[in-house]
Design an enzyme around this catalytic site. Sequence first.
Site, short mmCIF file in Angstrom:
data_model
loop_
_atom_site.label_atom_id
_atom_site.label_comp_id
_atom_site.label_asym_id
_atom_site.label_seq_id
_atom_site.Cartn_x
_atom_site.Cartn_y
_atom_site.Cartn_z
N GLY A 186 102.04 54.48 37.59
CA GLY A 186 101.78 56.18 37.69
C GLY A 186 100.32 56.57 37.99
O GLY A 186 99.87 55.94 39.10
N THR A 246 92.42 53.30 24.76
CA THR A 246 91.40 53.05 26.09
C THR A 246 92.66 53.17 27.05
O THR A 246 93.80 53.13 27.17
CB THR A 246 90.79 51.58 26.09
OG1 THR A 246 91.83 50.71 25.97
CG2 THR A 246 90.12 51.41 25.00
N LYS A 546 55.64 52.80 53.38
CA LYS A 546 56.70 53.21 54.27
C LYS A 546 57.25 54.33 53.66
O LYS A 546 58.06 54.22 52.90
CB LYS A 546 57.46 52.24 55.08
CG LYS A 546 57.24 51.07 55.91
CD LYS A 546 57.96 50.18 56.33
CE LYS A 546 59.13 50.75 57.31
NZ LYS A 546 58.60 51.50 58.49
#
Length: 837
Positions: A186, A246, A546
Amino acid sequence: MAAGGGASEQLVRVGGRRLRVTNLDKVLYPETGTTKGEVIDYYTRIAPLLIPHVIGRPVTRKRWVEGVGTQDHPEPVFFAKDLERGAPAWVKRAPIQHSGGAKDYPLVGDVPTLVYLAQVASLELHVPQWRFTPEGERGDADRLVLDLDPGPGVGLAECAIVAGWARTILTDMGLEPYPVTSGSKGIHLYAALPPGQSTERASALAHELAKAIESDHVDLVVSSMKKADRAGKVLIDWSQNNGAKTTIAPYSLRGRPHPTVAAPRDWDELADPHLRQLSFDEVLARMDEIGDPMEALGFHSGGRDAEVGPLSAYISKRTAGRTPEPVPTNPLGETPHGEKPTFVIQEHHATALHWDFRLEHDGVLVSWAVPRGVPHSYTRNNLAIQTEDHPMSYGSFEGSIPAGEYGGGSVTIWDDGRYDLEKWRDDEIIATLEGRPGGPLGRVRLALIRTTGEGEKSSWLLHRMKTDADGRTQPDGTVVVASPQGDEPDPHDEPTASTSEGPAPTPATWPPHAEDLRPMLATSSTRALARAAASRWGGQPWVEAKWDGIRALGVWDGARLRLFARSGNELTHRYPELTEVDLGLGTDRAVLDGELVALEPGGRPSFPLLQTRMNLERPGDIAREAQRTPVRYYLFDALVEGDRDLTTLPLRERREVLERVAAASLPVVVLPPVFDDVDAALDASDQLRLEGVVVKDPRSAYLRGGRSEAWLKVKITRTQEVVIAGIRPGKGGRSGTFGSLLLGIPGPDGLQYAGRVGSGFSDSTLSTLLKKLTPLRTDENPLIGVPALDASDALWVRPELVGEVEFGEFTPGGILRHSRWRGLRPDKSSSEVVRED
């Protein structure tokens, strides 16, 4: 980390962690032959996209120790909540109480942890829609998720239709949804929730949404969990917003016969009638092409800035019981006690010896790492890097932090005491410290001056204030920052001839000729070679950062500045904030060398940000963008002053002139510090995410237009100039622009194919590049060695435009790995491009 086969067991270093990996050739997906080594490689490479969506969340795992098996013969799967007993100590974890006691869940916030989980065959990573608070408690819901699960007789196409209906409702509610094809059957929809939403409220909201969509589309949607009701319909599973539930994490692999991924998608893709689940190699290719479509939701609920107290960062880096350091549970610090504030200086033998300088302020110890300690004289400055705030109890800490823990090594107190505060600002601190009687510090007045960045990892100078013969500080309280050479200007000195008023002398060679406006160039080098060269130069390194901008020579006429690129092209009109004002560079004429730099809000130089300025021509566009993205001029050399050509002078003497010229300049002109330690400067540049450093011989003359080994550039971020040779058409959200650029680097036989770049482009950059490349279209392939697959749909262009990418490494065949677009280099021609080894 690139995984390989061969030995059954290997000890590798990933992100500074040592980790044992085994059986890299073991096949975990038999139907595709995908090995454990490939799984580890996937999680290593996808980490920058995955981590923002899981950081701070407890991870529940599904482990396939023997691999996933096949469709007909699947292998067993094990659910894992508690972290394994043999897990490395550096894997962060947090406890959650269960009926049988507390379980320590792993927290994924770095690449080494992902590699460890992949090593133990944790193929699927599942997380809740909440994060831990800094106190270690379960937080509120910060995301809403809807799981669109097709029942028998329907599939992904029907899920996409339902996703569109849900999108309409969520958008009307002010919640922007992001779709994820789940890697199984899905689609998941995620939306960010505003603060203060409990998981119960989030779950109730999701349930109401599901029922609302069901009532409008009863023929296709069901919100009931009963399996009997699901035939021919799409279930909107709202229950995964429950605090105990979850959902598979975005970018997690799936333990299915084929290695599919829970892949974030854009909405145009969901309208594709051929929509399908994506495999891990397709997701990696998409990463290079389009980045993370779900990026706006990454770090939601403060993965980057969830600090609710000044000690949150300190607590997050340490686990009580594994380090002898104090680990408080309260991130807010202590209440100030009303006495004179304390300080401590600790000698710290970690990876490299340094001193930790800590000042009590607002209930915590504000801290800096000082590689060379407190300066012994006012004639020098020492670099100081701000670190996380420490608890007050750390002021008495001495001990040995175990190897593998954060800051591992021995800590002893060098000196401590109390201090009188004169000034505490975000960019400047002045205090008089008095150490222990008979201690090494004595009584000293110090200044901390911030040079770049903000907060943790910002760069400062630690300066010992000048005192008179009686040991007292100067009565005017002036802060005088010493030059790196030790020649500190006295604030009471009379103006020198070069800064006095009156007409400037007319230089004999004015105005400078074009050949005089060619900058000196540095030679690529490494840390070790630069360190060795510095030793040959008398052991007095001269190291400059730099600054990740574009080189520009500045011609100052006593009132206004003109700017010239290294190509000789004039840039004056593009930077009115520098060229239409009196910068205060004195009344003498001068030619200066420096870098045009755009800064992010945090103070870090940003070459991509500078891109918004580099190619503008229309005055209106320039004026508008100058307000949004101001540019500064970082100076590092002087070629001419008045009627003097300075290029034959040693660098040290040219710096003295530069300091004098820039002494009264506006803040848009910056004279960065010079460091005298190669390793300390590189470490500081790494912490500040700068491009690297340039190590120079302080005795060297200035070689106009020449490349010399008296200047050595050492890069931290690997960058490479490239020639754009072709376009690969875009798909989905990029169908109107392009998907990637084909790149080349000149070689002995012609323009050698160097790979492609598809990430790092903003929408405006895509549009700008397409406009520039379209007139260069050609039917001729300008590249040598381009693979047939990459050439199959390429649109070739004449190799005239030069760009810059950052990358991980070159493959043995000369292909750039993990390249990311940084911007065009209109200051360079294709003939100047060379491979940066």
